[in-house]
Enzyme design. Structure first.
Site, mmCIF file in Angstrom:
data_model
loop_
_atom_site.group_PDB
_atom_site.id
_atom_site.type_symbol
_atom_site.label_atom_id
_atom_site.label_comp_id
_atom_site.label_asym_id
_atom_site.label_seq_id
_atom_site.Cartn_x
_atom_site.Cartn_y
_atom_site.Cartn_z
ATOM 1 N N ARG A 151 0.814 -1.213 0.000
ATOM 2 C CA ARG A 151 0.000 0.000 0.000
ATOM 3 C C ARG A 151 0.853 1.272 0.000
ATOM 4 O O ARG A 151 0.638 2.187 -0.800
ATOM 5 C CB ARG A 151 -0.928 0.001 1.224
ATOM 6 N N ARG A 232 10.675 0.121 8.676
ATOM 7 C CA ARG A 232 10.978 -0.475 9.975
ATOM 8 C C ARG A 232 12.474 -0.396 10.209
ATOM 9 O O ARG A 232 13.272 -0.615 9.296
ATOM 10 C CB ARG A 232 10.530 -1.954 10.031
ATOM 11 N N GLU A 261 14.895 2.270 19.282
ATOM 12 C CA GLU A 261 14.211 3.564 19.377
ATOM 13 C C GLU A 261 13.924 3.928 20.821
ATOM 14 O O GLU A 261 13.315 3.125 21.539
ATOM 15 C CB GLU A 261 12.915 3.531 18.560
ATOM 16 N N HIS A 279 10.857 8.693 13.982
ATOM 17 C CA HIS A 279 9.716 7.813 13.694
ATOM 18 C C HIS A 279 8.415 8.616 13.594
ATOM 19 O O HIS A 279 7.476 8.436 14.370
ATOM 20 C CB HIS A 279 9.589 6.737 14.766
#
Length: 530
Positions: A151, A232, A261, A279
């Site tokens: 997508r 990712r 993270e 992010h």
């Protein structure tokens, strides 16, 4: 009549409350405050969260009335999904809420890298006028390599075409026809790296994709390439990328996601031609609103006892009692089918035979698609987006039913046609009071083999000594065979061996074993839950 209680555990968009409507009593708590959460959740029929609230087994155990956990976002790291499933609590998220925001952030990083925005911003604010040293490049007629054409990758392609970019892509699971609709030329990853001026990554994070863009891959890139990762952390090897930037092979990069993270330290932070963000893929007002509205709608459906399209587990929903146990079975059959397919699937037939064929079994078609795509696409797959994924990839799907069946009360068969012209057929059933999931057939070979988390499937010329070779080869690798069944073909010249083993098998071990027995077809199947 008392209204169901919906607990809002974090700050959500006002549109979320509006989407819930007046049929519920909404209460608020600070989900990040553990004691406050545990005090409030016992009276909740539903809880809406984002990322700060930990809905673990303790919280679920305290919530005797809870029917649904709804996270207004994509991930579910802060929800104990297995514990929720065991408790009969539905879990939903908003898997497509951030796709536009992520695609736009990708384009922002591409543009920022092309025109040196980061360095220009930093140096000018420091009082330096380095215009001559910040000459960039145009996107027009440059080649953009899109790694992952799901997508988000598709939306990036759509936007990049508007800049006049040439589009190439790598995705083992997309059909040529679907790629052509997107205006993308499909090629191998090595070919993509060799010809792309920009590379953007949109793959799921799996054992196979971790480090995909690493030291070896970076030696194959076109000199002066710019690399973007908003998918990712860990798919792009940060250390290898920093070295490639330092030696000049990579001209720039845009990184939004990190292996850890927040990152404690990365050499990428020290390089002026690398733009970094914390992010931010889903950090837009619109994405947050879409996520809130989507899960509010799911809450309404769940509390009304209806099938929830975005459910990530199988508890709840308006599904017939006799059909419900087949949902996890069919999803696993879909995963086996995907693993056995030698190329992208172009058509899937779901055949339901037996007593349940008289009931509404449409949920089984959704479960089959969910399983088929689960391990091969970059977005979380749910009952609502599985049909869309099939449509986007040009996968036709049909459901067939017949109350006539031999040997079992019910048998469900998935038959997949692939772009290479091959066919894959996988059948299964549920047996006994415990409804044990079993394989009953693969590609015409009959069997009755319990499904397991880790399985090996080999087709080979039937001859003496092969079973011993399996045992010796796996034993040398300290792999225990928990169960095994060998099924001969109707002509007797070939056999299919299905083995359940105690752990995942390295690819090189599977390949070596296939070579030893001269297998015509082979695969390792992992059905272990994440």
């Amino acid at each position: 009549m008392t209204k169901p209680v919906v607990l809002i555990a974090e700050n959500l968009s006002p549109a979320t409350i509006d989407a819930l409507g007046p049929d519920f009593e909404t209460r608020h708590c600070n989900g990040a405050d553990r004691s406050e959460l545990l005090a409030a959740i016992p009276e909740a029929d539903a809880i809406l969260i984002r990322s700060a609230t930990q809905v673990d087994e303790e919280a679920i155990s305290a919530a005797s009335r809870l029917k649904i956990i709804a996270r207004a976002g994509v991930g579910l790291d802060n929800v104990d999904v297995p514990a929720a499933t065991r408790a009969g609590v539905m879990v939903v998220n908003a898997p497509t809420s951030n796709i536009t925001s992520a695609a736009e952030l990708t384009m922002a990083h591409i543009l920022a890298s092309a025109r040196n925005f980061g360095a220009g911003n930093t140096t000018l604010k420091a009082g330096e006028w380095k215009r001559s040293k910040l000459t960039g490049v145009e996107l027009y007629e440059k080649t953009l390599g899109i790694v992952g054409l799901g997508r988000i990758g598709g939306l990036v392609a759509e936007r990049a075409r508007a800049f006049g970019m040439k589009l190439v892509g790598y995705d083992p699971y997309i059909s040529q026809a679907r790629a052509a609709q997107m205006g993308v030329t499909v090629m191998s990853l090595d070919e993509l790296l060799a010809c792309s001026d920009f590379v953007t990554v949109h793959m799921p994070k799996t054992p196979e994709t971790i480090g995909m863009i690493g030291a070896e891959a970076l030696t194959k890139t076109k000199p002066g390439v710019r690399i973007v990762n908003v998918a990712r952390g860990g798919i792009v090897d940060e250390e290898a990328l920093a070295l490639a930037v330092a030696d000049g092979r990579v001209a720039g990069a845009g990184i939004d996601v990190w292996a850890q993270e927040p990152p404690e330290h990365s050499a990428l932070m020290e390089q002026d031609c690398v733009n970094v963000t914390p992010h931010l893929g889903a950090s837009t007002v619109e994405a947050q609103e879409k996520a809130g509205v989507a899960v509010a709608k799911s809450v309404r459906l769940a509390l009304a006892g209806e099938l929830v399209p975005d459910a990530v587990n199988v508890a709840g929903g308006a599904i017939d009692h006799d059909v419900r146990p087949g949902i996890p079975l069919v999803e696993r059959l879909g995963r086996v089918t995907s693993a056995l397919a030698d190329s992208s699937v172009t058509h899937l037939t779901v055949s339901v035979q037996g007593e349940i064929a008289a009931k509404d079994v449409s949920a089984l078609k959704l479960a089959a698609l969910k399983g088929l795509f689960r391990d091969v696409v970059s977005v979380p797959v749910s009952y609502v987006n599985a049909p869309m994924l099939a449509e986007e990839r040009g996968v036709g799907v049909e459901l067939r039913t017949s109350e006539v069946v031999e040997g079992f009360r019910n048998v469900i068969t998935l038959t997949a046609a692939t772009s290479a012209g091959s066919r894959v057929s996988v059948s299964g059933t549920l047996t006994g009071p415990k409804q044990v999931q079993k394989l009953t057939g693969i590609n015409g070979f009959e069997m009755e083999m319990p499904l397991a988390d880790h399985m090996l499937i080999f087709q080979y010329e039937d001859r003496p000594g092969i079973i011993g070779m399996f045992g010796q080869a796996l034993g040398r690798n300290e792999v225990n065979i928990a169960g095994m069944q060998v099924s001969p073909s109707s002509t007797g010249d070939e056999a299919l061996a299905v083995m359940s083993v105690d752990r995942a098998i390295p690819t090189e071990t599977v390949n070596a074993l296939a070579g030893a027995v001269d297998a015509s077809q082979f695969t390792a199947v992992c059905l272990e839950e994440d």
